[in-house]
Design a protein around this motif. Structure first.
Motif, short mmCIF file in Angstrom:
data_model
loop_
_atom_site.label_atom_id
_atom_site.label_comp_id
_atom_site.label_asym_id
_atom_site.label_seq_id
_atom_site.Cartn_x
_atom_site.Cartn_y
_atom_site.Cartn_z
N UNK A 103 0.83 -1.20 0.00
CA UNK A 103 0.00 0.00 0.00
C UNK A 103 0.87 1.26 0.00
N UNK A 104 2.01 1.20 0.66
CA UNK A 104 2.91 2.36 0.73
C UNK A 104 3.49 2.73 -0.62
N UNK A 105 3.76 1.74 -1.47
CA UNK A 105 4.43 2.04 -2.75
C UNK A 105 3.45 2.26 -3.90
N UNK A 106 2.18 1.90 -3.72
CA UNK A 106 1.21 2.08 -4.79
C UNK A 106 0.94 3.56 -5.02
N UNK A 107 0.78 3.92 -6.29
CA UNK A 107 0.45 5.30 -6.66
C UNK A 107 -0.68 5.29 -7.67
N UNK A 108 -1.41 6.38 -7.73
CA UNK A 108 -2.47 6.54 -8.71
C UNK A 108 -1.85 6.55 -10.11
N UNK A 109 -2.32 5.68 -11.01
CA UNK A 109 -1.72 5.63 -12.34
C UNK A 109 -2.06 6.86 -13.19
N UNK A 110 -3.05 7.62 -12.78
CA UNK A 110 -3.45 8.81 -13.54
C UNK A 110 -2.67 10.04 -13.10
N UNK A 111 -2.57 10.26 -11.78
CA UNK A 111 -1.96 11.49 -11.27
C UNK A 111 -0.62 11.26 -10.56
N UNK A 112 -0.33 10.01 -10.20
CA UNK A 112 0.90 9.73 -9.46
C UNK A 112 0.79 9.99 -7.97
N UNK A 113 -0.42 10.35 -7.51
CA UNK A 113 -0.62 10.66 -6.09
C UNK A 113 -0.59 9.38 -5.25
N UNK A 114 -0.30 9.57 -3.97
CA UNK A 114 -0.31 8.47 -3.01
C UNK A 114 -1.73 7.94 -2.88
N UNK A 115 -1.85 6.65 -2.60
CA UNK A 115 -3.15 6.01 -2.40
C UNK A 115 -3.29 5.59 -0.95
N UNK A 116 -4.46 5.83 -0.39
CA UNK A 116 -4.71 5.46 1.00
C UNK A 116 -5.95 4.58 1.06
N UNK A 117 -6.05 3.71 2.07
CA UNK A 117 -7.23 2.86 2.19
C UNK A 117 -8.50 3.69 2.35
N UNK A 118 -9.55 3.23 1.72
CA UNK A 118 -10.83 3.91 1.82
C UNK A 118 -11.96 2.90 1.70
N UNK A 119 -13.15 3.42 1.64
CA UNK A 119 -14.33 2.57 1.56
C UNK A 119 -15.28 3.17 0.54
N UNK A 120 -15.82 2.31 -0.32
CA UNK A 120 -16.78 2.76 -1.33
C UNK A 120 -18.15 3.00 -0.73
N UNK A 121 -19.06 3.56 -1.54
CA UNK A 121 -20.41 3.83 -1.07
C UNK A 121 -21.12 2.57 -0.57
N UNK A 122 -20.74 1.42 -1.11
CA UNK A 122 -21.36 0.15 -0.71
C UNK A 122 -20.60 -0.54 0.42
N UNK A 123 -19.57 0.13 0.96
CA UNK A 123 -18.80 -0.43 2.06
C UNK A 123 -17.64 -1.30 1.61
N UNK A 124 -17.47 -1.47 0.30
CA UNK A 124 -16.37 -2.29 -0.22
C UNK A 124 -15.05 -1.54 -0.09
N UNK A 125 -13.94 -2.28 0.11
CA UNK A 125 -12.65 -1.61 0.23
C UNK A 125 -12.24 -0.96 -1.08
N UNK A 126 -11.59 0.19 -0.96
CA UNK A 126 -11.08 0.92 -2.11
C UNK A 126 -9.74 1.53 -1.74
#
Length: 64
Positions: free
Chosen positions: A11-34
């Motif tokens: 998770x620490x090394x993953x980056x957004x392929x569009x913007x290069x920004x850092x990615x952090x754990x989140x949750x979708x509207x349905x409660x699924x991990x994102x």
């Protein structure tokens, strides 16, 4: 918070392929991990399926 099935160091090394920004754990509207991009102007959310981040632009949804 962590993504189930995803090693924290990955998770620490993953980056957004569009913007290069850092990615952090989140949750979708349905409660699924994102993964949520931390980009200020174009934050995107990427699905995590069976513990595998799907980092494809066409799979991303904009975060408001």
């Amino acid at each position: 918070s962590e993504i189930p099935g995803l090693e924290p160091w990955v998770a620490e090394v993953l980056r957004c392929p569009v913007t290069g920004a850092r990615l952090v754990p989140g949750e979708g509207p349905d409660g699924a991990p994102e993964l949520h991009s931390t980009h200020a102007e174009r934050p995107l959310a990427y699905p995590v399926r069976d513990g595998i981040p799907v980092l494809l632009e066409h799979e991303a949804r904009p975060l408001s």
